[in-house]
Design an enzyme around this catalytic site. Sequence first.
Site, PDB file in Angstrom:
ATOM      1  N   ARG A   1      44.425  45.996  24.656  1.00 53.57           N
ATOM      2  CA  ARG A   1      44.728  47.436  24.625  1.00 53.57           C
ATOM      3  C   ARG A   1      43.842  48.130  23.587  1.00 53.57           C
ATOM      4  NH1 ARG A   1      49.010  44.248  26.443  1.00 53.57           N
ATOM      5  NH2 ARG A   1      49.737  45.115  28.435  1.00 53.57           N
TER       6      ARG A   1
ATOM      7  N   TRP B   1      51.763  43.888  20.170  1.00 52.97           N
ATOM      8  CA  TRP B   1      51.132  44.575  21.297  1.00 52.97           C
ATOM      9  C   TRP B   1      50.583  45.903  20.800  1.00 52.97           C
ATOM     10  CZ3 TRP B   1      50.526  41.330  25.132  1.00 52.97           C
ATOM     11  CH2 TRP B   1      51.447  40.277  25.273  1.00 52.97           C
ATOM     12  N   THR B   2      49.328  46.208  21.149  1.00 50.84           N
ATOM     13  CA  THR B   2      48.606  47.247  20.421  1.00 50.84           C
ATOM     14  C   THR B   2      48.339  48.527  21.218  1.00 50.84           C
ATOM     15  OG1 THR B   2      46.458  46.274  21.034  1.00 50.84           O
ATOM     16  CG2 THR B   2      47.501  45.495  18.988  1.00 50.84           C
ATOM     17  N   GLU B   3      49.177  48.848  22.199  1.00 55.21           N
ATOM     18  CA  GLU B   3      48.982  50.100  22.916  1.00 55.21           C
ATOM     19  C   GLU B   3      48.839  51.285  21.953  1.00 55.21           C
ATOM     20  OE1 GLU B   3      51.516  47.701  25.902  1.00 55.21           O
ATOM     21  OE2 GLU B   3      51.253  47.848  23.735  1.00 55.21           O
TER      22      GLU B   3
ATOM     23  N   ASP C   1      53.332  36.663  33.185  1.00 58.63           N
ATOM     24  CA  ASP C   1      54.396  37.658  33.116  1.00 58.63           C
ATOM     25  C   ASP C   1      54.088  38.878  33.971  1.00 58.63           C
ATOM     26  OD1 ASP C   1      52.275  38.242  31.263  1.00 58.63           O
ATOM     27  OD2 ASP C   1      53.506  39.872  30.487  1.00 58.63           O
ATOM     28  N   GLU C   2      55.111  39.624  34.292  1.00 57.68           N
ATOM     29  CA  GLU C   2      55.019  40.951  34.897  1.00 57.68           C
ATOM     30  C   GLU C   2      54.003  41.000  36.042  1.00 57.68           C
ATOM     31  OE1 GLU C   2      56.272  43.754  31.118  1.00 57.68           O
ATOM     32  OE2 GLU C   2      54.165  43.211  31.323  1.00 57.68           O
TER      33      GLU C   2
ATOM     34  N   TRP D   1      60.401  35.775  25.899  1.00 53.78           N
ATOM     35  CA  TRP D   1      60.257  37.115  25.339  1.00 53.78           C
ATOM     36  C   TRP D   1      61.309  38.096  25.850  1.00 53.78           C
ATOM     37  CZ3 TRP D   1      58.846  41.765  27.890  1.00 53.78           C
ATOM     38  CH2 TRP D   1      58.521  41.641  29.244  1.00 53.78           C
TER      39      TRP D   1
ATOM     40  N   TYR E   1      59.295  41.404  18.360  1.00 56.96           N
ATOM     41  CA  TYR E   1      58.267  42.331  18.833  1.00 56.96           C
ATOM     42  C   TYR E   1      57.998  43.371  17.751  1.00 56.96           C
ATOM     43  CZ  TYR E   1      57.311  40.712  23.535  1.00 56.96           C
ATOM     44  OH  TYR E   1      56.855  39.991  24.604  1.00 56.96           O
TER      45      TYR E   1
ATOM     46  N   ASP F   1      55.961  45.783  17.594  1.00 51.00           N
ATOM     47  CA  ASP F   1      55.484  47.105  17.994  1.00 51.00           C
ATOM     48  C   ASP F   1      56.620  48.113  18.056  1.00 51.00           C
ATOM     49  OD1 ASP F   1      56.646  45.825  20.158  1.00 51.00           O
ATOM     50  OD2 ASP F   1      55.165  46.493  21.628  1.00 51.00           O
TER      51      ASP F   1
END
Length: 553
Positions: A174, A479-481, A337-338, A404, A429, A431
């Site tokens: 990200r 997570w770096t959004e 995932d996802e 997770w 998490y 973030d």
Amino acid sequence: MRLSLLLLLAVLFSAQLSCAQSARYAIIPKPTHLREQSGTFALPANLTITVSETDAQMRQVAELLAEQLGTATGRRPSIATGKRPAKQGIFFALNKKNKLGAEGYELRVTPKQVTITASEPQGLFYGMQSLLQLMPVEVFSPTPVAGVTWAVPCCTIEDQPRFAYRGMHLDVSRHFFSVDFVKKYIDLIALHKQNTFHWHLTDDQGWRIEIKKYPLLTQIGSKRDHTMVGRYADNKFDNKPYGGFYTQDEIRDVVAYAQKRFVTVVPEIEMPGHAMSVLAGYPALGSNPDKIVPVTGKWGVFEDVLFPREQTFQFEEDVLTEVMDLFPSKYIHIGGDECPKVQWKESRFCQELMRKEGLKDEHELQSYFIRRIDKFITSKGRRMIGWDEILEGGLSPNATVMSWRGTEGGLAAARQNHDAIMTPGDFCYLDKYQADPKTQPITIGGLLTTEKAYSYEPVPDSLTTAQAKHIIGVQGNVWTEYMIIPEYVEYMVFPRAVALAEVGWTPKKDKEYADFNRRLDVHKKRLDLLNVNYFGAPINDKFTYQWPVETKK
């Protein structure tokens, strides 16, 4: 009555003395056994660090200690090899009979010498970290400090980690971060006796690792035309190209740097979902070879995924072969995932493959995909890790599950006699907000305080003793959004990662948040000297954490 009063005063004085002494032993994570003793070891002007054997890794640990002491004190110690320590010196010794495990150590400080003993060099390294934390905080200064009494309080420590896997994750897809920052991140992992750096290298928003056989992964897949700004619900974007990737030489450099600090780098190559950066350059691996799939600058989950064709498996095996050449780690993370199943449901090819393989639904088709990859990774002598979605449709034979979406996935894996690494979003998490959102820069949402992170217990009572052994560790995920600069990563990660480090190292019975917080107050001074922009740090106000105001719809 007079005697009782005297006894009470004596007890109170003893308690105060104990508390005062304890302030001298602000070690994080908290050691398994620490016996405080009176007196100090004063560092002589010409300190010698002696290693007991001609061992490259032992020498490496001694060099790291000498470098740190030389930087802070202005006097670099000499290093010698011998069976006995120098007078008023520091002694590293290997003892294969040591029963504290490969990462355990004994640290003994007397007025005459410091001795660190372990069965393996990594234990010596962790003993060194505790030794540094026993010294004045100025030992972490990047420049020589005058006027400091360089002394170590006497004590005896016997210490070993609770869990074998103690990790920190970093998403560089990200937002991309330099090799220098990655090395700083590894230094901080090592400082807190964590042993794994999980490097999230690929995702929909960018492919960040050079693969020689597939140059379009970086020529096309590492770049995007724009990036989301502000809150997700605003659906606004900047108009700026964004990109970056690590060359294979840079990867090797980072891996070697980590190895010297006994940190294993675990690469993550996402599949079959989170694959838009792959399909941007190689659309034939997806639903339609003629479809234009851009590298996206939007956050979230997307329907464009890899298809379980032989061409795709050949691609993944080629990529993983190069990845495994770069990363000697036991584990290879494949994401998993996802992964939306919409395109698979609409595909004649996928439906025919399901009938041919006797798969009842698309979840089992994903399991088929993951099993193929698991078999390949296993054939190379490695172990596969996947997020807990890999449980859906049946777990691959050799897979380790990273849990997770709560703890259920990890516990289900443990009950099936599979190893699990616990990283539930509610506790791990980093973030999430760590204080009132009105006072904080934008994050993905949710609240996770340092105290809550510290409260996490990875092994519930519901597991049997045998099942509990399959919970092999804990990890903090980043997570770096919304983390657009390295300083914002630090702001979000610390001190919550420090709390998780103690969760991973210290026995459950020895954890107590008030005690941790007292030690953390001292530890923050070390982080200040290491120029870490932790939450609440004096340097917080130097940085801008938000995107520019100018945006486009």
